[in-house]
Design an enzyme around this catalytic site. Structure first.
Site, short mmCIF file in Angstrom:
data_model
loop_
_atom_site.label_atom_id
_atom_site.label_comp_id
_atom_site.label_asym_id
_atom_site.label_seq_id
_atom_site.Cartn_x
_atom_site.Cartn_y
_atom_site.Cartn_z
N CYS B 123 0.84 -1.18 0.00
CA CYS B 123 0.00 0.00 0.00
C CYS B 123 0.89 1.25 0.00
CB CYS B 123 -0.91 -0.09 1.22
SG CYS B 123 -2.44 0.77 1.08
N ASP B 184 -8.17 -2.49 -8.51
CA ASP B 184 -7.69 -1.42 -7.62
C ASP B 184 -7.95 -0.06 -8.28
OD1 ASP B 184 -6.43 -0.03 -5.61
OD2 ASP B 184 -4.62 -1.27 -5.62
N HIS B 216 -7.30 -3.73 -4.05
CA HIS B 216 -6.22 -3.26 -3.20
C HIS B 216 -6.03 -4.25 -2.03
CE1 HIS B 216 -3.68 0.22 -2.40
NE2 HIS B 216 -3.91 0.06 -1.12
#
Lengths: 98, 247
Positions: B123, B184, B216
């Site tokens: 991330c 994502d 994600h």
């Protein structure tokens, strides 16, 4: 999103946290990954006491947050209608005026 | 090769500006020599997912350190400290690079290190991994797991994150593995394609893998974004990549 993008609002109020009631002076609002609610993204609000760094956290779905905004506005409008002119000054306004 | 005996500690390390921070250090038991990895945690903080990921890498033979990027924010639950960091605008890229550099030095100083150190991040940590691989001179391999904002809108840049990592791509000086979910939004498949096009034009050593049915954070077993099939395959690619480049 995993960003640091936040909205911060100065507030005057109290919140009940893990150690009982406390004064809160900042609301931190962001739309990003929550910690607890089972969603990929959520509208998250931290009510923070900037002195102790303690917070009360809320994580809401987007639709829930929008509904809450409407209900807060409705509650404020009805409160204004009843209490307008009571002479009670909002401490947040007083603080800004100082 | 896997190691059933691993050792895990919270250890001090010297970070940016010589400040002493705390780090989770998981490594295989034995004389080594072992390759090493710095694991950069995500925005939510130094939490269980990242700690467990460090243990997984140790199980596969990598001495792994996950340094707490938020150690300057005080003590508390990782999510509370993460919230403090967010309210403060996060950590600066310079501070992060100093801390990652310090964590790498810690790993290389261990008597059973083979001298090679990789970096992995998830991330926001994926973005920071990309940045580390470009800005630090001694990263031997890097794994960017769905790092958002590698390509950043100029309006999103600020004093703490003043330059989009993509703008440092010409300085990438190690092999890069990228794992991304096709559902994502940050990074979007279009952003991943643009990043790949830039790396290709620059002649960089990279490999990108894109997963259908994943968005994600599809490694994170604690969140609804978890995708077990894609995560199992992704972890295998991470282990194979580090074995190839750090052994």
């Amino acid at each position: 999103m995993c960003s640091y993008i936040t909205e911060k609002a100065p507030i005057f109020g109290s919140a009940k946290g893990r150690n009982g009631w406390m004064r809160v002076d900042t609301a931190v609002v962001y739309y990003d990954h929550p910690v607890h609610v089972p969603l990929d993204h959520a509208l998250n609000i931290d009510f923070v006491d900037s002195r102790s760094k303690e917070r009360v956290a809320v994580e809401l779905s987007a639709a829930s947050a929008r509904e809450l905004v409407r209900r807060i506005q409705a509650a404020l409008d009805s409160g204004d209608a009843i209490h307008l002119g009571s002479g009670e000054e909002d401490p947040l306004h007083l603080a800004r005026a100082m | 090769m896997t190691y059933r005996n691993i050792i895990c500690d919270v250890v001090p390390f010297t970070g940016h500006n010589g400040e002493t921070g705390e780090a989770y250090y998981a490594r295989p038991a034995g004389p080594g020599p072992f390759p090493s990895v710095v694991l950069i945690h995500h925005v939510p903080g130094w939490n269980e997912f990242c700690i467990e990921a460090a243990r997984k890498l140790a199980h596969h033979g990598f001495a792994t350190i996950c340094n707490n990027l938020y150690f300057r924010m005080g003590d508390g639950d990782p999510d509370d400290i993460g919230a403090r960091a967010r309210a403060d605008g996060g950590v600066s890229d310079e501070q992060m690079l100093g801390d990652v550099s310090g964590a790498m030095a810690f790993l290389r100083a261990q008597s059973n290190s083979n001298g090679k150190v990789g970096v992995i991040g998830f991330c926001s940590g994926g973005r920071q991994t990309y940045l580390s691989a470009c800005r630090l001179p001694n990263v031997d391999a890097a794994v960017d797991c769905w790092g958002g904002r590698v390509m950043a809108d100029p309006a999103a840049l600020n004093a703490k994150q003043p330059v989009a990592p993509i703008d440092y791509s010409k300085d990438l000086n190690c092999p890069l593995l990228g794992l991304f979910g096709n559902e994502d939004k940050e990074p979007s498949p279009e952003q991943v394609n643009k990043t790949e096009a830039i790396l290709k034009d620059l002649g960089k050593n990279y490999e990108f893998h894109r997963y259908d049915g994943a968005g994600h954070a599809f490694f994170d077993w604690s969140r609804p974004s978890y995708r077990p099939e894609q995560a199992v395959d992704g972890w295998k690619k991470v282990i194979d990549f580090f074995n190839k480049n750090l052994a």
